[in-house]
Design an enzyme around this catalytic site. Structure first.
Site, PDB file in Angstrom:
ATOM      1  CB  CYS A  34      -2.219  -9.343  -3.056  1.00 12.25           C
ATOM      2  SG  CYS A  34      -1.354  -7.814  -3.461  1.00 12.25           S
ATOM      3  CD  GLU A  71      -4.817  -6.077  -4.584  1.00 12.58           C
ATOM      4  OE1 GLU A  71      -3.905  -5.235  -4.757  1.00 12.58           O
ATOM      5  OE2 GLU A  71      -5.255  -6.783  -5.500  1.00 12.58           O
ATOM      6  CG  ASN A  97      -1.448   0.696  -8.282  1.00 15.46           C
ATOM      7  OD1 ASN A  97      -2.275   1.577  -8.109  1.00 15.46           O
ATOM      8  ND2 ASN A  97      -1.045   0.330  -9.482  1.00 15.46           N
ATOM      9  CB  ILE A  98       2.900   3.024  -4.079  1.00 17.84           C
ATOM     10  CG1 ILE A  98       1.671   3.441  -3.257  1.00 17.84           C
ATOM     11  CG2 ILE A  98       3.949   4.129  -4.085  1.00 17.84           C
ATOM     12  CD1 ILE A  98       1.936   3.551  -1.743  1.00 17.84           C
ATOM     13  CD  GLU A  99       3.000   1.172 -11.589  1.00 13.10           C
ATOM     14  OE1 GLU A  99       3.531   1.946 -12.413  1.00 13.10           O
ATOM     15  OE2 GLU A  99       2.198   0.272 -11.909  1.00 13.10           O
ATOM     16  CB  CYS A 158      -0.403  -4.883  -4.871  1.00  7.08           C
ATOM     17  SG  CYS A 158       0.425  -5.793  -6.159  1.00  7.08           S
ATOM     18  CB  CYS A 218      -0.712 -10.320  -7.856  1.00  6.29           C
ATOM     19  SG  CYS A 218       0.108  -9.687  -6.377  1.00  6.29           S
TER      20      CYS A 218
END
Ligand code: THU
Length: 130
Positions: free
Chosen positions: A93, A55, A42-44, A53, A90
């Protein structure tokens, strides 16, 4: 165990997770029809909606490398880099999986040493398709 290598790669990917806002670190690894594995984390973003996300990063990496047959995804995640809680994908995804994977696509979830495998059709029984 069938998905050991895939789970290990998801754990490697989790180490790269960039999650300064939630501290929820997720790693994923996708297995393609030719036996290759593609990782994602994940890359916020400070603009929270721009977060992506793990995935979708993993699936995007496989697609970008020309792969179209996706067989399985392993996901590990939770609070902190060494967290081992079950990280269920989620809805966004699952919708992306629904676009690119068939009903038999396997979703491999881990909680410590425990492994649970679901078919995409179990987690998203009624999918939106055009
Ligand atoms: N996250 C994922 O990477 N995969 C999911 O399926 C659920 C959520 C990430 C997004 C965000 O960085 C953090 O987990 C908390 O929502």
């Amino acid at each position: 165990m069938k998905y050991e290598a895939l789970i290990n790669e998801a754990r490697v990917a989790q180490k790269s997770s960039y999650a300064p806002y939630s501290s929820f670190n997720v790693g994923a690894a996708v297995l393609t029809g030719d036996g290759q594995i593609y990782k994602g984390c994940n890359i916020e973003n400070s603009s929270y909606g721009a977060t992506i996300c793990a995935e979708r990063v993993a699936i995007g990496n496989a697609i970008c490398d020309g792969k179209r047959e996706l067989l399985a995804i392993a996901i590990v995640g939770g609070e902190g880099f060494s967290s081992d809680k079950m990280a269920i994908p989620c809805g966004s995804c699952l919708q992306v999986m629904s676009e690119l994977c068939d009903d038999n696509f396997e979703i491999v979830l881990c909680e410590g040493e425990k492994i649970k495998t679901f078919k995409l059709s179990e987690l998203l029984p009624h999918r939106f398709k055009l």
